[in-house]
Design an enzyme around this catalytic site. Structure first.
Site, PDB file in Angstrom:
ATOM      1  N   CYS A   1      -2.043   8.462   3.235  1.00 31.91           N
ATOM      2  CA  CYS A   1      -1.784   7.910   1.903  1.00 31.91           C
ATOM      3  C   CYS A   1      -2.899   8.266   0.923  1.00 31.91           C
ATOM      4  O   CYS A   1      -2.653   8.505  -0.245  1.00 31.91           O
ATOM      5  CB  CYS A   1      -1.617   6.401   1.988  1.00 31.91           C
ATOM      6  SG  CYS A   1      -2.930   5.604   2.894  1.00 31.91           S
TER       7      CYS A   1
ATOM      8  N   GLU B   1       0.882  -1.176   0.000  1.00 34.65           N
ATOM      9  CA  GLU B   1       0.000   0.000   0.000  1.00 34.65           C
ATOM     10  C   GLU B   1       0.907   1.208   0.000  1.00 34.65           C
ATOM     11  O   GLU B   1       1.636   1.427   0.953  1.00 34.65           O
ATOM     12  CB  GLU B   1      -0.896  -0.061   1.236  1.00 34.65           C
ATOM     13  CG  GLU B   1      -2.196   0.669   1.027  1.00 34.65           C
ATOM     14  CD  GLU B   1      -2.088   2.120   1.393  1.00 34.65           C
ATOM     15  OE1 GLU B   1      -1.499   2.885   0.593  1.00 34.65           O
ATOM     16  OE2 GLU B   1      -2.575   2.488   2.463  1.00 34.65           O
TER      17      GLU B   1
END
Ligand code: NAP
Ligand code: MG
Length: 497
Positions: free
Chosen positions: A286, A252
């Site tokens: 993120c 990720e």
């Protein structure tokens, strides 16, 4: 604050005795010396995790039994929620209410995967229809083995939970390496696992540098699966290491996520979601919606309201009341974010507000919430992750243009759209090339729903049932129930198939 590694159910000093400084980003003070592991400690941790997996039978516990441990860990986290949240604040810098939310979320994640572990007991055997009546077949799900989990500093305990909870639920054992900037809460998680008598070796926590401890984990032959959240360049290294040994891998890696606001949207609501999308956690998220695209008709008014509200954000030590923005996590991140703003300015961008260090702070890694306009489409500011409280905003004319701009990125983690026209919002949601799409909001994250990116934002999905899949292998078991063997060699038959 802990000063030892948690390996094989024991608290151990690093074999080489190293430590590293834990710095409070609000004060720049060294508040602790954390244990700096080396490859030798990683060897011990992997050996313990291997033994717990191969011999001591964590994978052979029933799902119900594993779930009981996960629920106990969830309770253990909740019992000390405020204390752990405070640790997150002095380690990461985020405002206390955000840390409190994260810690509650982490506990919820353990509860959620406890539920899935229980279901695994009933779900493991799936019959397969075969075209040959002489055979029956079924598919069973089994844990992959030892998982090496490497996590970033932006949501320290929560990122640990996103990896440890599904791994343990699946029956994997874990070696966890938190980021050096924020190791305190991962060690508390180990303490909670210890308190609830999680069997030795099932969860091991080794702290220290990525290039030493992280590298030793990803290179270790005893590790079967790598789970990583962090930067793209390190993600590439992890995938390369996984390729060498054919380890399973999930990544990720962040993004540059767009937020498209059509001119039928409510301006006040849009401003609220934009601010949540880029200033929560100082923008060190993120999935942060860092590229905002606003339709011509409301662009000027929305920008004005966004600037007004952004200037009102209260900045300070995350432990103080009524603070909405704390310091960035580290000097390095502070330099990186201010450097990115300077480069944006040189590339021709306009700073509509912020852009520097807030007044009145002589200590701490504080950066003003910053709005950039006129950002060239080929500049780093528009294309690369800044990972700070910095948003780029630009107008668009048509839906087609907005979708093209939104998708013109090597990343594809998240994307958001706001419009009162439901059909249009659905059409744009479908057109986004991103793993997470929000309609009329930005950032709400639920443990139940899949999380992960398209394109260079990563591989695989965390959370929900997809998060459990990350830690499971599939085995087919096929049984011969015919009368005679196929007889290819010793008793040739006329037709065999
Ligand atoms: P990073 O270097 O990717 O760090 C993430 C984790 O990987 C840390 O635990 C780190 O350890 C570890 N690591 C570093 N090198 C490694 C190696 N060779 N082998 C194995 N593990 C290794 O990220 P960062 O330096 O903290 O942040 C840099 C940028 O990454 C940020 O500005 C942001 O753009 C991005 N980022 C993204 C996310 C996200 O959620 N996707 C989170 C954080 C950062 P140590 O840091 O302890 O050395
Ligand atoms: Mg710190």
């Amino acid at each position: 604050m802990r000063s030892e590694l948690y390996i094989d159910g024991k608290w151990l000093k690093p074999l080489k005795g190293g430590t590293f400084d834990v710095v409070n980003p609000a004060t720049e003070e060294v508040i602790h010396k954390a244990p700096a592991a080396t490859a030798d400690d990683v060897d011990l941790a992997v050996a313990a995790a291997r033994r717990a997996f191969d011999k001591d039978g964590w994978p052979r516990f029933s799902g119900v039994e594993r779930a009981a441990y996960l629920r106990a860990i969830a309770d253990g986290i909740r019992n000390r929620q405020a204390e752990i949240a405070r640790l997150e604040v002095i380690d990461n810098g985020k405002p206390f209410p955000e840390a409190d939310w994260d810690v509650a979320d982490a506990a919820g994640c353990f509860d959620f995967y406890a539920g899935l572990a229980e279901q695994l007991d009933n779900n493991v055997e799936e019959p397969i229809a075969l075209p040959d009546a002489r055979f029956t077949s079924k598919a069973v799900r089994e844990p992959i083995g030892v998982a090496g989990a490497i996590i970033p500093w932006n949501y320290p305990l929560l990122m640990a939970a996103w990896k440890v909870a599904p791994a343990l639920a699946a029956g994997c054992t874990v070696v966890l390496k938190p980021a050096e900037q924020t190791s305190l809460s991962a060690l508390e998680l180990a303490a909670i696992a210890d308190e609830v008598n999680l069997p030795a070796g099932v969860l091991n926590v080794v702290t220290g540098a990525g290039t030493v401890v992280g590298q030793a984990i990803i290179d270790h032959k005893g590790v079967d699966k790598l789970a990583f959240t962090g930067s793209g360049p390190v993600g590439s290294k992890i995938m390369a290491a996984a390729a060498r040994d054919i380890k399973r891998v999930s990544l990720e890696l962040g993004g540059k996520s767009p937020f498209v606001v059509f001119d039928d949207a409510d301006i006040e609501e849009a401003v609220e979601w934009i601010m949540f999308g880029i200033f929560w956690n100082q923008g060190q998220v993120c999935s942060a919606t860092s590229r905002v695209l606003v339709q011509d008709g409301i662009y000027a008014r929305l920008l004005q309201r966004l600037v007004e509200e952004t200037k009102r954000i209260t900045i300070g030590n995350g432990l103080d009341d009524s603070i909405l923005l704390g310091p960035l996590v580290s000097k390095r991140q502070y330099d990186q974010v201010l450097g990115a703003v300077e480069r944006a300015r040189s590339a021709g961008a306009t700073i509509a507000c912020g852009g520097g260090r807030p007044e009145g702070f002589d200590k701490g890694y504080y950066v003003e919430p910053t709005i950039l306009t006129n950002v060239p489409l080929d500049s780093d500011a528009w294309r690369e992750e800044i990972f700070g409280p910095v948003v780029c905003i630009r107008p668009f004319a048509s839906e087609e243009e907005a979708v093209a701009l939104a998708n013109d990125s090597r990343f594809g983690l998240a994307a958001a759209v706001m419009s009162r026209d439901e059909v249009r919002a659905e059409r744009v949601a479908a057109a986004f090339r991103a793993g997470i799409v929000w309609i009329n909001c930005s950032q709400p994250t639920f443990t139940e729903a899949p999380w992960g990116g398209y394109k260079e934002s990563g591989i695989g999905r965390e959370l929900g049932r997809w998060g459990l899949e990350n830690y499971l292998e599939t085995k087919q078991i096929t049984r011969f129930v015919g009368e005679e063997p196929w007889g290819w060699y010793i008793k040739p038959a006329e037709t065999t198939r």
